[in-house]
Enzyme design. Sequence first.
Site, PDB file in Angstrom:
ATOM      1  N   SER A   1      -3.739  72.601   3.960  1.00 19.80           N
ATOM      2  CA  SER A   1      -4.147  71.774   5.104  1.00 19.80           C
ATOM      3  C   SER A   1      -5.527  72.162   5.597  1.00 19.80           C
ATOM      4  O   SER A   1      -5.910  73.347   5.561  1.00 19.80           O
ATOM      5  CB  SER A   1      -3.128  71.977   6.222  1.00 19.80           C
ATOM      6  OG  SER A   1      -3.609  71.437   7.422  1.00 19.80           O
TER       7      SER A   1
ATOM      8  N   TYR B   1       2.881  77.409  11.642  1.00 23.45           N
ATOM      9  CA  TYR B   1       2.778  76.416  10.571  1.00 23.45           C
ATOM     10  C   TYR B   1       1.475  76.631   9.787  1.00 23.45           C
ATOM     11  O   TYR B   1       1.470  76.738   8.558  1.00 23.45           O
ATOM     12  CB  TYR B   1       2.820  74.988  11.148  1.00 23.45           C
ATOM     13  CG  TYR B   1       2.207  73.971  10.224  1.00 23.45           C
ATOM     14  CD1 TYR B   1       2.909  73.541   9.097  1.00 23.45           C
ATOM     15  CD2 TYR B   1       0.913  73.491  10.415  1.00 23.45           C
ATOM     16  CE1 TYR B   1       2.331  72.644   8.209  1.00 23.45           C
ATOM     17  CE2 TYR B   1       0.328  72.600   9.544  1.00 23.45           C
ATOM     18  CZ  TYR B   1       1.042  72.178   8.438  1.00 23.45           C
ATOM     19  OH  TYR B   1       0.458  71.308   7.564  1.00 23.45           O
TER      20      TYR B   1
ATOM     21  N   LYS C   1       0.455  78.012   5.667  1.00 16.73           N
ATOM     22  CA  LYS C   1      -0.449  77.425   4.667  1.00 16.73           C
ATOM     23  C   LYS C   1      -1.432  78.478   4.161  1.00 16.73           C
ATOM     24  O   LYS C   1      -1.708  78.571   2.964  1.00 16.73           O
ATOM     25  CB  LYS C   1      -1.196  76.227   5.262  1.00 16.73           C
ATOM     26  CG  LYS C   1      -0.291  75.044   5.580  1.00 16.73           C
ATOM     27  CD  LYS C   1       0.413  74.522   4.348  1.00 16.73           C
ATOM     28  CE  LYS C   1       1.452  73.454   4.622  1.00 16.73           C
ATOM     29  NZ  LYS C   1       2.317  73.163   3.466  1.00 16.73           N
TER      30      LYS C   1
END
Length: 340
Positions: free
Chosen positions: A125, A150, A154
Amino acid sequence: MSNILVTGGTGYIGSHTAIELIKAGHEVLIIDDLSNSTIESLDRIEKLSGKRPIFEQFKLRDSAKVDDFFEEYDIDAIIHFAAYKAVGESVAHPMMYYKNNLVSLANVVDAMTTSKVKNIVFSSSATVYGQPDVLPATEETPVVPAESPYGNTKQIGEQMLIDQTIATENFNAIALRYFNPIGAHESGENGELPTGTPNNLMPFITQTAIGLRDELKIFGDDYNTPDGTAVRDYIHVVDIAKAHVKAIERMIGGKSESQFEIFNLGTGKGFSVKEVIDSFEKTTGEKLNYSVAPRRGGDVEQIYASTDKANKVLGWKAELSLDEMTLSAWKWEKYLASKK
Ligand code: UFG
């Protein structure tokens, strides 16, 4: 023709990628726990691609099941989408995110090593860049400490793959850093299916327009941008899907220039929240009910991608416009309403 395992293949980006892989002549196998998608996704993939993927439902956290799957099927490469992705939820339940997103990836990589599967594409991301000092964000833009668990999954996920490439000769990984994927299949028969109240802009717009939500709140109109609303690089989900086909074929064709490669997936153009709303109203003829609210915590002011590396090295370019994104998202929302 290659056999491609798509984890999270019934989800939003996964299902569009499955369609494009099948259209490109590949065999698709899907593992998904259906925690954020439904089994009907397979019908949609079959209808839009002409072929039903092999499917098994289980959690990738279950390493024995992952190992069994790799023993049962011949797999040439993997696209690993399966992950939780709600930023706010990850702040409230960090361990849920670390366990799900990282243990799953570790199990997949372990099974790859045992089964001698060499190639994996990882869904990363643009969140890894935070708010860059210089725009557009290139693949060399510094990665900053993540704003949320979150985002951290990544970053750690990319590092896990780097470590594995160091440990294992012939192990190749490509991290694709998505900017803001929106839109739906041009047929309007496959798209994003958010559970509960959507966090993201596009599904919130379409749900408001169809009457499921009263009003869209624009989070902040006092940013240092031309119209004061925040700027993102929105990219059509079908363009994102096609980039995955390119990445997989690059690895399988032995064309990777190094064992770990990174590509930004964006259009290279930033649009403000207000411009997305304007595009939606123009293409659909719908009037959207919205008002301005305070900024949302954790949001950056503006970010958009440099697409040079993806264009030149991966040989991929986003083709669809913002109007095509907003119109297709609306077609999908109307399709969902027609099925109720
Ligand atoms: N926005 C609103 N109202 C809403 C929802 C969003 O004004 O109801 C605004 C946001 O404040 C932001 C823009 O619309 O300015 C886009 O917001 P999204 O939630 O759609 O997307 P984000 O850019 O916040 O996040 C997305 C992905 C994340 C990823 C991040 C990387 O959802 O998973 O991009 O940049 F980490």
